[in-house]
Scaffold this motif. Structure first.
Motif, mmCIF file in Angstrom:
data_model
loop_
_atom_site.group_PDB
_atom_site.id
_atom_site.type_symbol
_atom_site.label_atom_id
_atom_site.label_comp_id
_atom_site.label_asym_id
_atom_site.label_seq_id
_atom_site.Cartn_x
_atom_site.Cartn_y
_atom_site.Cartn_z
ATOM 1 N N UNK A 17 0.616 -1.293 0.122
ATOM 2 C CA UNK A 17 0.017 0.013 0.122
ATOM 3 C C UNK A 17 0.889 1.254 0.114
ATOM 4 N N UNK A 56 0.399 10.778 -5.521
ATOM 5 C CA UNK A 56 0.354 12.027 -4.900
ATOM 6 C C UNK A 56 1.578 12.907 -5.559
ATOM 7 N N UNK A 77 0.415 14.391 -8.621
ATOM 8 C CA UNK A 77 -0.566 15.464 -8.500
ATOM 9 C C UNK A 77 -0.235 16.641 -7.741
ATOM 10 N N UNK A 113 0.749 16.491 -4.369
ATOM 11 C CA UNK A 113 0.393 16.493 -2.960
ATOM 12 C C UNK A 113 1.609 16.071 -2.048
ATOM 13 N N UNK A 114 2.499 15.605 -2.742
ATOM 14 C CA UNK A 114 3.900 15.212 -2.081
ATOM 15 C C UNK A 114 4.996 15.532 -2.954
ATOM 16 N N UNK A 148 -10.104 10.466 -5.476
ATOM 17 C CA UNK A 148 -9.553 9.977 -4.314
ATOM 18 C C UNK A 148 -9.854 8.703 -3.822
ATOM 19 N N UNK A 149 -9.275 8.009 -2.915
ATOM 20 C CA UNK A 149 -9.714 6.612 -2.353
ATOM 21 C C UNK A 149 -10.973 6.982 -1.563
ATOM 22 N N UNK A 150 -10.997 7.755 -0.462
ATOM 23 C CA UNK A 150 -12.142 7.942 0.308
ATOM 24 C C UNK A 150 -13.088 9.087 -0.656
ATOM 25 N N UNK A 151 -14.104 9.506 -0.479
ATOM 26 C CA UNK A 151 -14.686 10.454 -1.118
ATOM 27 C C UNK A 151 -14.326 11.749 -1.163
ATOM 28 N N UNK A 152 -13.587 12.133 -0.289
ATOM 29 C CA UNK A 152 -12.919 13.685 -0.259
ATOM 30 C C UNK A 152 -13.741 14.596 -0.842
ATOM 31 N N UNK A 153 -14.910 14.557 -0.796
ATOM 32 C CA UNK A 153 -15.787 15.667 -1.407
ATOM 33 C C UNK A 153 -16.048 16.719 -0.049
ATOM 34 N N UNK A 154 -16.176 17.961 -0.505
ATOM 35 C CA UNK A 154 -16.630 19.089 0.362
ATOM 36 C C UNK A 154 -17.801 18.666 0.973
ATOM 37 N N UNK A 180 -21.096 8.934 -4.236
ATOM 38 C CA UNK A 180 -20.211 9.817 -4.075
ATOM 39 C C UNK A 180 -18.909 10.233 -4.942
ATOM 40 N N UNK A 218 -15.989 15.738 -10.492
ATOM 41 C CA UNK A 218 -15.269 17.048 -10.154
ATOM 42 C C UNK A 218 -14.003 17.080 -10.786
ATOM 43 N N UNK A 219 -13.094 15.954 -10.996
ATOM 44 C CA UNK A 219 -12.002 15.757 -11.486
ATOM 45 C C UNK A 219 -11.980 16.108 -13.197
ATOM 46 N N UNK A 252 3.660 19.259 2.964
ATOM 47 C CA UNK A 252 4.017 18.213 2.195
ATOM 48 C C UNK A 252 3.152 17.119 2.793
ATOM 49 N N UNK A 280 -0.155 15.315 3.091
ATOM 50 C CA UNK A 280 -1.649 15.624 2.866
ATOM 51 C C UNK A 280 -2.204 13.918 3.277
ATOM 52 N N UNK A 294 -8.988 17.490 2.614
ATOM 53 C CA UNK A 294 -9.831 18.135 1.609
ATOM 54 C C UNK A 294 -8.926 19.408 1.159
#
Lengths: 263, 296, 264
Positions: free
Chosen positions: A53, A61, A64, A66-67, A92-98, A150, A157-158, B26, B28, C161
């Motif tokens: 994993x 990430x 994108x 994020x990392x 995203x893995x989880x829904x991560x919606x606002x 979701x 959204x993407x 970094x 997230x 988020x």
């Protein structure tokens, strides 16, 4: 910077060069990605498959933004990629919606932050909401939707942000099997219609074989490319055709063997 | 609290909750924290800034009152407060008792009232939630008393019990009784059905379900109630002592105000704050000891 | 038995028991007044109800009941409004910026545990007796709770988020407006609720000590003049208004935070 870098494939859209990532943890360092070289071609459906994993998600990430990277370079269209590139979108893995925004609010978020006019962006958002089959749910909040719905919103959204590359990080991992099959078909259909590059991370072999043009198999921590498969089965694919099952066997055996060595 | 909690349950479960600023760079939602070394260095920097800010605050205060920008009658010099504090420990001026006596009186009143409020309120709340008829009989009455601020009871209690310790204890009793009932009531009502079913399929009787499932799962809520109660007790204690009493911290600052001893008022207010914080801290300690499996 | 019948039976029962409980309460009150010494200091239910309605017409002190209540209400709304605005701003600042947190928090910690009511003697010495003193006391009553709740909200932003918004192209200032602010809203409302009830406490105490009108004065004057019925009606009406305000706030929250409603 290094914009004159020649492209190996004329249809290469993303090029990863000697990517490595190390996290600093309490008791030292953890190497998660070891020297990955990869070319992603335009409009292809690339699946990154691996049993562990750590590596796969981190790779997405990095793509994108994020990392950050420890070593190596990422190029988009031959140019070094900036941290958050609008040409890259993510599911995203989880829904991560606002949770405080409606379905419409979530889907139009990207265009809105870029300052697109209200009518234009809502028309666009509506198009993608229709595309993922959520017509009539525009005013609903995420808390009122099921997990599968979701994820549909996440996909819309993407796409609505007009990226050239869409990254999907095990988007259906939390769904039940039935919904999962439906969503896989849905994603294939959308990809077929919209023709964007998709980089899809999964740990489910069937999912990988069903969707991919090309499968990259990663090893366990630290991840590196183990093997690459070009999948040329005609679409839509059958999950029970002999070639499909044979390849499935082959990949499972490969991964299991590999894991046996690691353990 | 309820609203916020719901949002918690909604938002993703696995992400580690790291402060915004640390995150923006970094990590997230990653399970592997990176850049730890840097945050440690950052931490010391922020601690230094905090210390500097506090020192600056005291220096400005000191200068303001020393130079007379703000009259020393309104803002005594910080060092003077320390002197007054030491002086008040042994001296009975201007209100007839030493600081220790005032603190002791206030604590005594607050803790006795709080103790009775909790020991009567919690069982009442639990039985209201568990027995339907009990609920229907008492809920409307309780709804009537609930919105009246405890301070409002002060004059009535003084009429009944005079200005001695009883009137304060009874006001504090009400101040802690009400949140104790509300929170234990809703704590029991929020018992998850699944947990009840599990117990029932194991053959637990109704009273066993109450004691092995409902009450333990309501414990965090009950402690929240106790915290609200303690806070309310301390506030209404001060109010009651300000309005009518002969001893206690509230009385001390009120008398000092009347004779114009602002330094004593300051010391009193700070001592009230410190003891309020100590009481809350003590309760948090008890909560950590007794509530297992974490809050929320 | 159908569902419908069952519901109506249940509501019927609720009413019956509710009224029964209330009658029981009135009866005990009445009996205590008739048969014990309680009656010599405390008015019977009948007297209280009569005084309550008379107070709408006949002034007590300088105003009628309605006048006293509206004065208290005005004071609370001003003090509470100011403390909410200030509390939200400072809370967001401390929750969002680590630097602001490092600078303000230690000083705030000195003020935080001091109950609003304990400021009364200081406020009188600083400002004197008057309206602004009362506003100040109410302000201090709700302020620290407001700050703590808002700060809590702004600190507990889901990092996930924030990441989503960044990938979608949001800039730093947009993240504050579009992520930090909305996700703090539920926490802000929690703060608004708790600080509303402490504001009520503060106004009562402040009026008892420094004012010559308002519900707090009404209650205290009942004690001083030996007319406990004024005391009782003051408490009932302050309870009723407090209940109304809390309900209003809850309704606003329900409308603004539809998204927190769990329906799964």
């Amino acid at each position: 910077m290094d914009s004159t870098k020649p492209l190996e494939h004329d249809d290469t859209i993303i090029k990863l060069e000697h990517i490595s990532k190390t996290f600093i943890v309490e008791d030292g360092e953890a190497r998660v990605i070891e020297q990955i070289d990869l070319e992603i071609r335009e409009n292809e459906f690339l699946v990154i498959f691996g049993a562990g994993q750590c590596g796969k998600t981190t790779l997405l990430k990095i793509l994108s933004g994020l990392e950050s990277l420890t070593e190596g370079k990422v190029y988009i269209d031959g140019k070094a990629k900036s941290r958050f590139d609008p040409r890259v979108g993510m599911v995203y893995q989880t829904t991560a919606l606002f949770p405080w925004l409606t379905v419409m609010g979530n889907v139009e978020f990207g265009p809105k932050t870029r300052g697109m006019g209200k009518r234009e962006r809502q028309k666009k958002a509506q198009y993608y909401i229709d595309l993922v089959g959520l017509t009539g749910y525009e005013r609903h909040f995420p808390s009122m939707l099921s997990g599968g719905m979701c994820q549909r919103v996440g996909i819309a959204r993407a796409y609505c942000n007009d990226p050239e590359i869409i990254l999907m990080d095990e988007p259906f991992g939390h769904l039940d099997a039935q919904t999962r099959y439906m969503m896989e078909e849905e994603v294939e259909k959308i990809w077929d219609r919209e023709k964007r590059t998709v980089v899809f991370v999964t740990n489910n072999i069937e999912e990988a074989l069903y969707l991919a043009d090309r499968i990259i198999i990663l090893t366990e921590c630290p991840s590196t490319v183990l093997k690459e498969y070009q999948i040329d089965f005609p679409r839509p694919r059958s999950l029970v055709s002999p070639e499909f099952l044979a390849l499935r066997e082959e990949i499972s055996a490969l991964v299991e063997l590999r894991e046996g060595v690691v353990v | 609290m309820i609203c916020g909690k719901r949002y918690w349950e909604y938002s993703s479960s696995t992400t580690t909750y790291i402060r915004m600023m640390a995150v923006s760079d970094s990590v997230i939602g990653s399970r592997l924290p990176s850049s730890q070394g840097r945050t440690l260095k950052e931490k010391t920097r922020y601690i230094l800034i905090s210390v500097a800010s506090l020192v600056l605050f005291i220096v400005i205060w000191d200068l303001a009152s020393r130079t007379g920008i703000i009259s020393a009658k309104k803002l005594p010099v910080p060092s003077k407060l320390f002197e007054t504090f030491l002086y008040k420990l042994t001296n009975k001026n201007p209100d007839g008792n030493t600081l220790g006596i005032h603190i002791w009186t206030s604590l005594q009143e607050a803790l006795i009232g709080f103790f009775f409020g909790i020991t009567i309120g919690v069982p009442l709340g639990i039985s209201m939630a568990w027995f339907r008829k009990f609920d229907k009989l008492f809920s409307p009455l309780f709804d009537l008393i609930k919105p009246i601020p405890p301070v409002g009871w002060v004059p009535i209690m003084i009429t009944f019990f005079g200005i001695g310790i009883m009137s304060k204890v009874s006001v504090i009793f009400i101040a802690s009784f009400i949140p104790a009932v509300i929170n234990s009531y809703s704590g029991i009502k929020q018992t998850r059905d699944v947990h009840t079913w599990v117990a029932q399929t194991f053959g637990a009787s109704r009273s066993q379900v109450l004691f092995t499932v409902a009450i333990p799962s309501a414990a965090p809520m009950i402690f929240t109630g106790a915290r609200v109660a303690l806070n309310g007790s301390w506030v209404s204690l001060v109010a009651a002592e300000l309005i009518a009493s002969t001893k206690g911290l509230g009385y001390m600052i009120q008398t000092a105000r009347l004779v114009g001893r602002i330094d004593v008022v300051f010391v009193g207010v700070l001592v009230i704050g410190v003891f309020g914080a100590i009481l809350m801290e003590g309760l948090s300690y008890l909560e950590r000891r007794f509530v297992k499996g974490g809050r929320r | 038995m159908t569902v419908r019948q069952w519901i109506s039976d249940d509501t019927k029962e609720t009413w019956i028991y509710g009224i029964l409980g209330f009658l029981l309460f009135l009866m005990v009150w009445q009996m205590a007044c008739v048969f014990t010494d309680f009656g010599t200091i405390f008015p019977s239910p009948g007297v209280s109800i009569r005084t309550f309605f008379m107070a709408f017409i006949e002034p007590i002190g300088r105003y009628t009941l309605l006048g006293h209540i509206s004065i208290s209400l005005k004071r609370v709304l001003i003090g509470y409004g100011l403390s909410s605005v200030a509390g939200i701003i400072i809370g967001l600042l401390m929750g969002y910026s680590k630097m602001a947190h490092a600078i303000i928090y230690p000083i705030f910690c000195i003020v935080r545990p001091i109950p609003g009511i304990a400021w009364i003697p200081l406020a009188i010495l600083w400002i004197g007796i008057g309206e602004s003193t009362i506003y100040f006391i109410i302000f201090m009553g709700g302020f620290s709770q407001m700050v703590m709740n808002t700060m809590d909200g702004a600190q507990h932003i889901s990092p996930e988020l924030v990441g989503v918004a960044k990938v979608l192209g949001a800039k730093e200032n947009q993240i504050f407006r579009k992520i930090v602010l909305p996700s703090s809203v539920p926490y802000i409302f929690t703060g608004l609720q708790t600080s509303l009830s402490t504001s009520w406490m503060a106004v009562l105490a402040a009026e008892m000590i420094t004012a010559r009108e308002g519900a707090g004065w009404l209650i205290l004057s009942g004690m001083q003049t030996g007319r406990i019925e004024n005391n009782v009606i003051g408490m009932i009406s302050i309870g009723a208004v407090g209940l109304l305000l809390a309900a209003l706030l809850r309704e606003t929250e329900r409308r603004l935070c539809i998204w927190t409603v769990r329906s799964r």
